[in-house]
Design a protein around this motif. Sequence first.
Motif, PDB file in Angstrom:
ATOM      1  N   ASN A 542      74.804  15.579  51.601  1.00 15.87           N
ATOM      2  CA  ASN A 542      76.176  15.344  52.058  1.00 15.87           C
ATOM      3  C   ASN A 542      76.835  16.605  52.583  1.00 15.87           C
ATOM      4  O   ASN A 542      77.887  16.542  53.212  1.00 15.87           O
ATOM      5  N   VAL A 543      76.241  17.767  52.320  1.00 19.13           N
ATOM      6  CA  VAL A 543      76.782  18.995  52.896  1.00 19.13           C
ATOM      7  C   VAL A 543      75.958  19.461  54.086  1.00 19.13           C
ATOM      8  O   VAL A 543      76.145  20.546  54.603  1.00 19.13           O
ATOM      9  N   GLY A 544      75.014  18.596  54.550  1.00 19.46           N
ATOM     10  CA  GLY A 544      74.311  18.879  55.787  1.00 19.46           C
ATOM     11  C   GLY A 544      72.985  19.594  55.652  1.00 19.46           C
ATOM     12  O   GLY A 544      72.383  19.975  56.662  1.00 19.46           O
ATOM     13  N   LYS A 545      72.509  19.793  54.433  1.00 15.81           N
ATOM     14  CA  LYS A 545      71.225  20.469  54.239  1.00 15.81           C
ATOM     15  C   LYS A 545      70.088  19.476  54.485  1.00 15.81           C
ATOM     16  O   LYS A 545      70.079  18.382  53.926  1.00 15.81           O
ATOM     17  N   ILE A 546      69.144  19.858  55.344  1.00 18.09           N
ATOM     18  CA  ILE A 546      68.045  18.952  55.689  1.00 18.09           C
ATOM     19  C   ILE A 546      67.139  18.742  54.480  1.00 18.09           C
ATOM     20  O   ILE A 546      66.736  19.705  53.803  1.00 18.09           O
ATOM     21  N   LEU A 547      66.823  17.478  54.206  1.00 14.41           N
ATOM     22  CA  LEU A 547      66.013  17.119  53.040  1.00 14.41           C
ATOM     23  C   LEU A 547      64.535  17.075  53.404  1.00 14.41           C
ATOM     24  O   LEU A 547      63.998  16.037  53.791  1.00 14.41           O
ATOM     25  N   ARG A 548      63.884  18.222  53.295  1.00 20.19           N
ATOM     26  CA  ARG A 548      62.441  18.253  53.568  1.00 20.19           C
ATOM     27  C   ARG A 548      61.690  17.346  52.604  1.00 20.19           C
ATOM     28  O   ARG A 548      60.700  16.723  52.969  1.00 20.19           O
ATOM     29  N   ARG A 549      62.181  17.296  51.354  1.00 19.25           N
ATOM     30  CA  ARG A 549      61.500  16.488  50.344  1.00 19.25           C
ATOM     31  C   ARG A 549      61.428  15.028  50.763  1.00 19.25           C
ATOM     32  O   ARG A 549      60.403  14.367  50.580  1.00 19.25           O
ATOM     33  N   GLU A 550      62.514  14.525  51.346  1.00 23.77           N
ATOM     34  CA  GLU A 550      62.537  13.130  51.791  1.00 23.77           C
ATOM     35  C   GLU A 550      61.528  12.909  52.911  1.00 23.77           C
ATOM     36  O   GLU A 550      60.844  11.874  52.961  1.00 23.77           O
ATOM     37  N   LEU A 551      61.419  13.878  53.803  1.00 20.94           N
ATOM     38  CA  LEU A 551      60.438  13.772  54.882  1.00 20.94           C
ATOM     39  C   LEU A 551      59.013  13.792  54.319  1.00 20.94           C
ATOM     40  O   LEU A 551      58.151  13.031  54.764  1.00 20.94           O
ATOM     41  N   ARG A 552      58.799  14.661  53.317  1.00 22.91           N
ATOM     42  CA  ARG A 552      57.465  14.708  52.699  1.00 22.91           C
ATOM     43  C   ARG A 552      57.122  13.402  52.011  1.00 22.91           C
ATOM     44  O   ARG A 552      56.000  12.900  52.092  1.00 22.91           O
ATOM     45  N   ASP A 553      58.120  12.846  51.300  1.00 22.15           N
ATOM     46  CA  ASP A 553      57.875  11.577  50.601  1.00 22.15           C
ATOM     47  C   ASP A 553      57.520  10.471  51.574  1.00 22.15           C
ATOM     48  O   ASP A 553      56.650   9.630  51.298  1.00 22.15           O
ATOM     49  N   GLU A 554      58.180  10.453  52.728  1.00 24.07           N
ATOM     50  CA  GLU A 554      57.873   9.451  53.751  1.00 24.07           C
ATOM     51  C   GLU A 554      56.428   9.589  54.223  1.00 24.07           C
ATOM     52  O   GLU A 554      55.709   8.592  54.392  1.00 24.07           O
ATOM     53  N   GLU A 555      55.986  10.820  54.424  1.00 26.97           N
ATOM     54  CA  GLU A 555      54.621  11.051  54.910  1.00 26.97           C
ATOM     55  C   GLU A 555      53.590  10.669  53.858  1.00 26.97           C
ATOM     56  O   GLU A 555      52.529  10.126  54.180  1.00 26.97           O
ATOM     57  N   LEU A 556      53.907  10.927  52.596  1.00 25.79           N
ATOM     58  CA  LEU A 556      52.983  10.564  51.524  1.00 25.79           C
ATOM     59  C   LEU A 556      52.846   9.044  51.421  1.00 25.79           C
ATOM     60  O   LEU A 556      51.760   8.525  51.176  1.00 25.79           O
ATOM     61  N   LYS A 557      53.963   8.330  51.616  1.00 26.65           N
ATOM     62  CA  LYS A 557      53.907   6.862  51.591  1.00 26.65           C
ATOM     63  C   LYS A 557      53.048   6.329  52.736  1.00 26.65           C
ATOM     64  O   LYS A 557      52.274   5.393  52.571  1.00 26.65           O
ATOM     65  N   LYS A 558      53.207   6.945  53.904  1.00 29.96           N
ATOM     66  CA  LYS A 558      52.401   6.543  55.057  1.00 29.96           C
ATOM     67  C   LYS A 558      50.919   6.757  54.763  1.00 29.96           C
ATOM     68  O   LYS A 558      50.076   5.909  55.052  1.00 29.96           O
ATOM     69  N   ALA A 559      50.615   7.933  54.182  1.00 34.46           N
ATOM     70  CA  ALA A 559      49.213   8.256  53.882  1.00 34.46           C
ATOM     71  C   ALA A 559      48.643   7.282  52.865  1.00 34.46           C
ATOM     72  O   ALA A 559      47.485   6.853  52.953  1.00 34.46           O
TER      73      ALA A 559
END
Length: 562
Positions: A542-559
């Motif tokens: 909510n303060v604008g910091k990019i959530l790398r963790r969320e991107l990683r979790d998405e990639e792990l789900k895809k894998a």
Amino acid sequence: MIENFWKDKYPVGVAAEINPDQYPNIQAVLQQSCQRFADKPAFSNMGKTLTYGDIYKLSGDFAAYLQNHTDLQPGDRIAVQMPNILQYPIVVFGAIRAGLVVVNTNPLYTARELEHQFNDSGAKALVCLANMAHLAEQVVPKTGVRSIIVTEVGDMLPMFKRLIVNAVVKHVKKMVPAYKLPQSTSFLGALAKGRGQAVKEASPANGDVAVLQYTGGTTGVAKGAMLTHRNLVANMLQVRELMGANLNEGCEVVVAPLPLYHIYAFTFHCMAMMLIGAHNILITNPRDLPAVVNDLSRYRFTGFVGLNTLFVALSNFEGFRKLDFSSLKLTVSGGMALQQATAERWKAVTGCAVCEGFGMTETSPVATVNPFSAIRLGTIGIPVPSTLCRIVDDEGKVLELGETGEICVKGPQVMKGYWQRQEATDEILDAEGWLKTGDIGLIEPDGYLRIVDRKKDMILVSGFNVYPNELEDVLATLPGVLQCAAIGVPDEKSGEAIKVFVVVKPGESVTKEQVMAHMRANLTGYKVPKCVEFRDVLPTTNVGKILRRELRDEELKKAGAQ
């Protein structure tokens, strides 16, 4: 050795030490500042300004309500769930004057997150915006919250404007879902009940907890950092010491676009700026760029507190670039890594250099900052006064200057510990007061610190450490790139491969081939990404910091699905 190392690293006129016991508690600072700067503007929002005298009177009314019309006792926790509106400082200072512990609560939390925070903190009271009162209706019965105060966005505005603003928010924009909280009190009603009644000023010890500040929760269950009166007083004195020569008491106008419920903005605007009698311009919704520009056009602002994502958005917004920046002399960045391309763009637009600092919830939050007289881009500056830093390896061995390892911090602003989580406290804070930050960095010979990256974000490519900050810094310099993020994804050959996500500026085009060519031209082979994905937006806090963790979790789900 390390204690003596820092003593001569401060610019002329900046003391190496502050006295964290100069004030017994936050109330003492509030009372002094509100007397000294009684007629000076303290906070403005939506065209309405409250002076320091107003803040003291209104916070006293609210404190009197809490003491005389609820069963709350000193030490009880009160959750405060509001965006940047004038009610926020009134409630926070009123609660502290009544001896309560403030639990800053994100207005965008889901019901699940609210239930966890209220129960974990043991909150007995809640002050919330009407916009999220429907969630309180769901959650409160499952918690120990008994006193509820509900406010509407325009409650502190003049009567006619208040009625219009509140009606528009509720009926036109339909931003207030229906709710039933018959046991609640309106904020204006609470002020009215407290008005004229005596306040029994609390006198907490400096080691008593003032604020339970919950960590973002992106690494697991959110934990409450216990920030004491001494922690917060120390940090406000530390910040003032490093910026004091640049700011004039009672004269500064500082833009506050980051949410006050976040520790970065809370300490800076509600604490450090109070100490010097600054005028804080509260921005309720920093994502609404036209509204932000409209607000800022009313003031000759001298300071701006933000983070990389916001600097990028504003620098690329034409309306912002047309503002008058002739009075701007201070821009502070924190909360996430400042990219060099962003800093250079901001300076080109505003004429003001960006001063980057570093901290975390657990350090109240400022631990290091670039001295305003000696800013060095790409570093997080030097430790604030009365603060030590050291670099350790995975075994805890202290490393030499220039060696890369985990940054550890020690100082009077370091939290007391995590609320009711001794095991978690022991993992991060040792018996000598050294706090493990989880950030990888190094100390340069002249005392400046440089962050390489978050420990958990490091990418391991064929045995080589790759740090996303470096990749993102390079990628951000490619024309047409608005936002970017780099993560590691599983790879059979190299263990992990690098994937980058790119948001392109409106009206411009960037191709995968351009990204790859740019990265190859600027980075050694193993740091070049294997995958490029273009997106319209990236997930952020909510303060604008990019959530790398969320991107990683998405990639792990895809894998996992393949």
